[in-house]
Design a protein around this motif. Structure first.
Motif, mmCIF file in Angstrom:
data_model
loop_
_atom_site.group_PDB
_atom_site.id
_atom_site.type_symbol
_atom_site.label_atom_id
_atom_site.label_comp_id
_atom_site.label_asym_id
_atom_site.label_seq_id
_atom_site.Cartn_x
_atom_site.Cartn_y
_atom_site.Cartn_z
ATOM 1 N N LEU A 52 0.847 -1.187 0.000
ATOM 2 C CA LEU A 52 0.000 0.000 0.000
ATOM 3 C C LEU A 52 0.882 1.236 0.000
ATOM 4 C CD1 LEU A 52 -2.474 -0.998 2.870
ATOM 5 C CD2 LEU A 52 -2.746 -1.440 0.439
ATOM 6 N N LEU A 53 0.632 2.128 -0.926
ATOM 7 C CA LEU A 53 1.268 3.441 -0.939
ATOM 8 C C LEU A 53 0.165 4.454 -0.730
ATOM 9 C CD1 LEU A 53 3.838 5.149 -1.396
ATOM 10 C CD2 LEU A 53 3.245 5.202 -3.836
ATOM 11 N N VAL A 54 0.070 4.998 0.477
ATOM 12 C CA VAL A 54 -1.100 5.800 0.852
ATOM 13 C C VAL A 54 -0.672 7.111 1.502
ATOM 14 C CG1 VAL A 54 -2.605 3.791 1.136
ATOM 15 C CG2 VAL A 54 -1.265 4.587 3.070
ATOM 16 N N VAL B 229 -0.735 -8.303 3.493
ATOM 17 C CA VAL B 229 -0.279 -6.947 3.194
ATOM 18 C C VAL B 229 1.191 -6.907 3.584
ATOM 19 C CG1 VAL B 229 -0.502 -4.500 3.720
ATOM 20 C CG2 VAL B 229 -2.551 -5.915 3.533
ATOM 21 N N ALA B 230 2.058 -6.945 2.582
ATOM 22 C CA ALA B 230 3.492 -7.062 2.835
ATOM 23 C C ALA B 230 4.110 -5.751 3.293
ATOM 24 C CB ALA B 230 4.201 -7.559 1.570
ATOM 25 N N LYS C 51 12.205 4.069 -2.857
ATOM 26 C CA LYS C 51 13.525 3.430 -2.800
ATOM 27 C C LYS C 51 13.560 2.415 -1.663
ATOM 28 C CE LYS C 51 18.444 4.632 -2.707
ATOM 29 N NZ LYS C 51 19.408 5.761 -2.623
ATOM 30 N N LYS C 52 12.971 2.786 -0.532
ATOM 31 C CA LYS C 52 12.908 1.868 0.609
ATOM 32 C C LYS C 52 11.861 0.785 0.390
ATOM 33 C CE LYS C 52 14.217 5.533 3.856
ATOM 34 N NZ LYS C 52 13.750 6.381 4.996
ATOM 35 N N MET C 53 10.712 1.184 -0.130
ATOM 36 C CA MET C 53 9.605 0.253 -0.312
ATOM 37 C C MET C 53 9.967 -0.886 -1.267
ATOM 38 S SD MET C 53 5.733 1.213 -1.516
ATOM 39 C CE MET C 53 4.349 0.099 -1.289
ATOM 40 N N THR C 54 10.776 -0.577 -2.278
ATOM 41 C CA THR C 54 11.129 -1.571 -3.292
ATOM 42 C C THR C 54 12.450 -2.282 -2.993
ATOM 43 O OG1 THR C 54 12.247 0.106 -4.648
ATOM 44 C CG2 THR C 54 9.901 -0.280 -5.081
ATOM 45 N N ALA D 67 1.346 -6.934 -5.926
ATOM 46 C CA ALA D 67 0.303 -5.950 -6.258
ATOM 47 C C ALA D 67 0.484 -4.754 -5.331
ATOM 48 C CB ALA D 67 -1.091 -6.546 -6.094
ATOM 49 N N VAL D 68 0.200 -3.573 -5.844
ATOM 50 C CA VAL D 68 0.318 -2.368 -5.021
ATOM 51 C C VAL D 68 -0.904 -1.481 -5.234
ATOM 52 C CG1 VAL D 68 1.676 -1.193 -6.802
ATOM 53 C CG2 VAL D 68 1.764 -0.379 -4.442
ATOM 54 N N ILE D 69 -1.457 -0.996 -4.146
ATOM 55 C CA ILE D 69 -2.643 -0.131 -4.178
ATOM 56 C C ILE D 69 -2.208 1.317 -3.957
ATOM 57 C CG2 ILE D 69 -4.852 0.391 -3.076
ATOM 58 C CD1 ILE D 69 -4.959 -2.560 -2.194
ATOM 59 N N ILE D 70 -2.641 2.206 -4.868
ATOM 60 C CA ILE D 70 -2.286 3.621 -4.787
ATOM 61 C C ILE D 70 -3.565 4.460 -4.874
ATOM 62 C CG2 ILE D 70 -0.806 5.449 -5.683
ATOM 63 C CD1 ILE D 70 0.756 3.333 -7.206
#
Length: 298
Positions: free
Chosen positions: A9-11, A35-36, A53-56, A103-106
């Motif tokens: 999740l990128l929120v 939810v990783a 950069k951190k998330m990936t 999968a990523v939710i934005i």
């Protein structure tokens, strides 16, 4: 989509982002997925470089590739032909290894959505290996030039239903209506329909389990303030967004086991953004046995 089981999740770091995160975690628990990662960003930022950069895990994936290249180069220098061939195949790569989500939710739109999408590509995360998912606000942004997002999905109000209202509104007023206008219309039409019903309980009538057919499709209300609405699933393509799974016309088609098309999302009520951490607005699927009732007509 089948096979997607690890979500990121990128929120935004505000009430909306917190509500989306709560809903996603709750839904993940119910659907046996995980939810990783959850990354919060300042709501007004357009710079996602450090966050993604951190998330990936970009530095670790770069370091992994560099380590293997160094070892292969040493072997190649000693005359290992196979090592030289592998080293050659690694030349186009910037990183090695996948991210820990598929999968990523934005829940974002406009310049911020485009900025985030391009930064995922910069850090070597692309579709279809990772499925990008949005919310209905993606419909407010033209994405047919955002190659990173091609193949992405987002929910939207039924286009087949809302087209009638939009065209009729344009006929009368020479303009396209805001999406909020249709909700107002449905509210008035529902009130009109309820006024003609012979029911001893207004609450019982309003919360009719079979729901109603409104301008934007099937909807129903709950006594605790929640509401749910059938939605199209839209896919982003270079030629333009296209509905790949149409919103159902009755709640009975919403059963996950039925194999029928269409989904619906349970919308959080205003209280969801004010309650403490244990109050969740949960997206999930439900079934219904009867068709929705029309709320009125224009």
């Amino acid at each position: 989509e089948k096979g997607r089981s690890r979500f990121a999740l990128l929120v935004p770091d505000n009430s909306t982002g917190i509500a989306v995160a709560r809903a996603a975690v709750s839904s993940a628990q119910k659907n046996n997925v995980s939810v990783a990662r959850i990354a919060f960003y300042p709501p007004n930022t357009t710079d996602f470089s450090d966050i993604l950069k951190k998330m990936t895990d970009y530095p670790a994936r770069v370091a992994r590739l560099q380590k293997i290249r160094t070892n292969l180069a040493a072997k190649s220098a000693r005359g290992d032909v196979n090592a030289a061939k592998v080293l050659k195949r690694l030349e186009p790569l910037d990183t090695l290894g996948d991210v820990d989500f598929d999968a990523v939710i934005i829940p974002e739109y406009g310049p911020r959505l485009k900025s985030a999408a391009s930064m995922f590509g910069y850090y070597d995360v692309f579709s279809p290996k990772v499925k990008f998912l949005g919310t209905s606000i993606w419909e407010n942004t033209s994405l047919n030039r955002e190659t990173t997002l091609f193949g992405s999905w987002y929910p939207a109000m039924s286009r087949s239903h809302s087209a009638y209202f939009s065209n009729k509104y344009n006929e009368y007023f020479g303009d396209r209506p805001s999406t909020l206008y249709s909700f107002a219309y449905d509210g008035v039409a529902l009130a009109s329909a309820l006024s003609r019903q012979d029911s001893g309980s207004l609450t019982e009538a309003i919360t009719e389990p079979d729901g109603y057919i409104g301008i934007n499709g099937v909807f129903r209300l709950f006594a605790d303030g929640r509401n749910e609405h059938s939605l199209d699933i839209v896919e982003v393509r270079s030629s333009g967004d296209i509905v790949v799974d149409a919103a159902p016309r009755r709640f009975e088609t919403l059963s996950r086991d039925s194999g029928a098309s269409g989904y619906r999302f349970e919308l959080p009520c205003a209280a969801d953004f004010r309650q403490g951490p244990h109050h969740r607005a949960d997206p999930h699927l439900r079934s219904s046995s009867q068709p929705g009732k029309p709320a009125g007509s224009l």
